[in-house]
Design an enzyme around this catalytic site. Sequence first.
Site, PDB file in Angstrom:
ATOM      1  N   ASP A  69      -5.818 -42.317  30.695  1.00 31.82           N
ATOM      2  CA  ASP A  69      -4.990 -43.652  29.828  1.00 31.82           C
ATOM      3  C   ASP A  69      -5.523 -44.406  30.648  1.00 31.82           C
ATOM      4  O   ASP A  69      -6.707 -45.047  30.537  1.00 31.82           O
ATOM      5  CB  ASP A  69      -3.386 -42.874  29.557  1.00 31.82           C
ATOM      6  CG  ASP A  69      -2.951 -43.870  28.882  1.00 31.82           C
ATOM      7  OD1 ASP A  69      -2.823 -45.175  28.629  1.00 31.82           O
ATOM      8  OD2 ASP A  69      -2.409 -43.236  28.150  1.00 31.82           O
ATOM      9  N   HIS A 127       0.712 -48.889  28.686  1.00 32.43           N
ATOM     10  CA  HIS A 127       0.539 -48.036  28.077  1.00 32.43           C
ATOM     11  C   HIS A 127       0.173 -46.471  28.705  1.00 32.43           C
ATOM     12  O   HIS A 127       0.925 -45.628  28.697  1.00 32.43           O
ATOM     13  CB  HIS A 127      -0.505 -48.021  27.256  1.00 32.43           C
ATOM     14  CG  HIS A 127      -1.402 -46.621  26.155  1.00 32.43           C
ATOM     15  ND1 HIS A 127      -1.358 -45.847  26.364  1.00 32.43           N
ATOM     16  CD2 HIS A 127      -1.170 -46.602  24.600  1.00 32.43           C
ATOM     17  CE1 HIS A 127      -1.674 -44.787  24.974  1.00 32.43           C
ATOM     18  NE2 HIS A 127      -1.418 -45.404  24.092  1.00 32.43           N
ATOM     19  N   SER A 154       0.460 -41.848  20.095  1.00 28.31           N
ATOM     20  CA  SER A 154       0.779 -42.508  21.490  1.00 28.31           C
ATOM     21  C   SER A 154       2.185 -42.544  22.056  1.00 28.31           C
ATOM     22  O   SER A 154       1.408 -41.644  23.055  1.00 28.31           O
ATOM     23  CB  SER A 154       0.371 -43.712  22.103  1.00 28.31           C
ATOM     24  OG  SER A 154      -1.596 -44.502  22.355  1.00 28.31           O
TER      25      SER A 154
END
EC number: 3.4.21.-
Length: 399
Positions: free
Chosen positions: A160, A191, A346
């Site tokens: 990520d 994120h 996600s």
Amino acid sequence: MVCLKTLSVFLAAFAAADARAVFKTQGHKNSEMIPDNYIVVMKDGVSQDDFKAHISSVASIHSTNKAKRGTNTQGMKREFDIMNWRGYHGHFDRDTLEEILNDSKVDYVEQDQVVRISGLVTQRSAPSWGLGRVSHRQAGSRDYVFDDSAGRGVTIYGVDTGIDINHQDFRGRARWGTNTADRDNADRHGHGTHTASTFAGTAYGIAKNANIVAVKVLGSDGSGSTSGIIAGINYCVQDAQQRGILGKAAMNLSLGGGFSQANNDAVTRAQNAGIFVAVAAGNDNRDARNYSPASAPAVCTVASSTINDSKSSFSNWGPVVDIYAPGSDIIAARPGGGSTTMSGTSMASPHVAGMGAYMIGMGADPRQVCDRLKQLATAAIRNPGSSTTNRLLYNGSGQ
């Protein structure tokens, strides 16, 4: 005699054509190609010695062509070796590319492309509901019911934007792995910290006792490259192999781009090696078959659901989707401390990565986890999309 000569010429031409590697073109119209950057994949069975000889030859050819034509190409950048699936990424001129394609040891070449996160930031004060949903057959409960092993002894690789490994939600269970994106090992986007908190955070996570490894493949803007993703996957497999945890590991990829055979092949090798791989289906409300790594048949492809058990409006769909999981308005950790809320496939994918680790911790084979999760799942999703499963993630708690 003339006929035999003609046949010989034909067979020679056919053999030459057959020896030439395939140049694969990605089919998705929204793919963002990176100019003059290519991923080269060797044929199965090419030895390490032959691979190194090929690398040396290509470096020499590129150097000669660069000097002759004055190009600004950079040549070889990265090498890959994922359980003997060998290849490399380089920045090459057209003439060097032609030489690569003509090498009989090369299986295929594809142009590198941009890959992005599959998450959307929303309001920061939304309630967390995903944990309760995946431990109950019916919607509405806020209680998370789970086996207290909770992924103990299992390692999850977060591929990520990086992870704030010092965040209090990880309680010392997170460590740094590698960075294929840039020179900054911090998670400047948030994120990756959020997804890691979802799959293994103490407060917000599914597998609360699992170990976490930060594999940074995306930069602060949430984008990276297919070659960088493959390099990250390469690291995960080699690290798991060196530490003796193949069969006790999972991987989350909350990212995606246009179709890429190389990306799909890399995650397939990781899955087959003994790492359970969960990937986001994508956020374009389109058929996930056009995206990678979502379209890889071997991995567990995850679409996003809402608190009302509907398909999230943004979620990709299609026959390659294996399962739905909560993805709208998910609260989890943010870099520097505290929490934030994000939405996207996600956020759905790490629910499944965490659940995979949870199952592995109780003795499941990583290669069979996705099928097991589909068997356990609840037929709950309304309007899941054309040719798409309606099965929602469930941990088998009996609630």
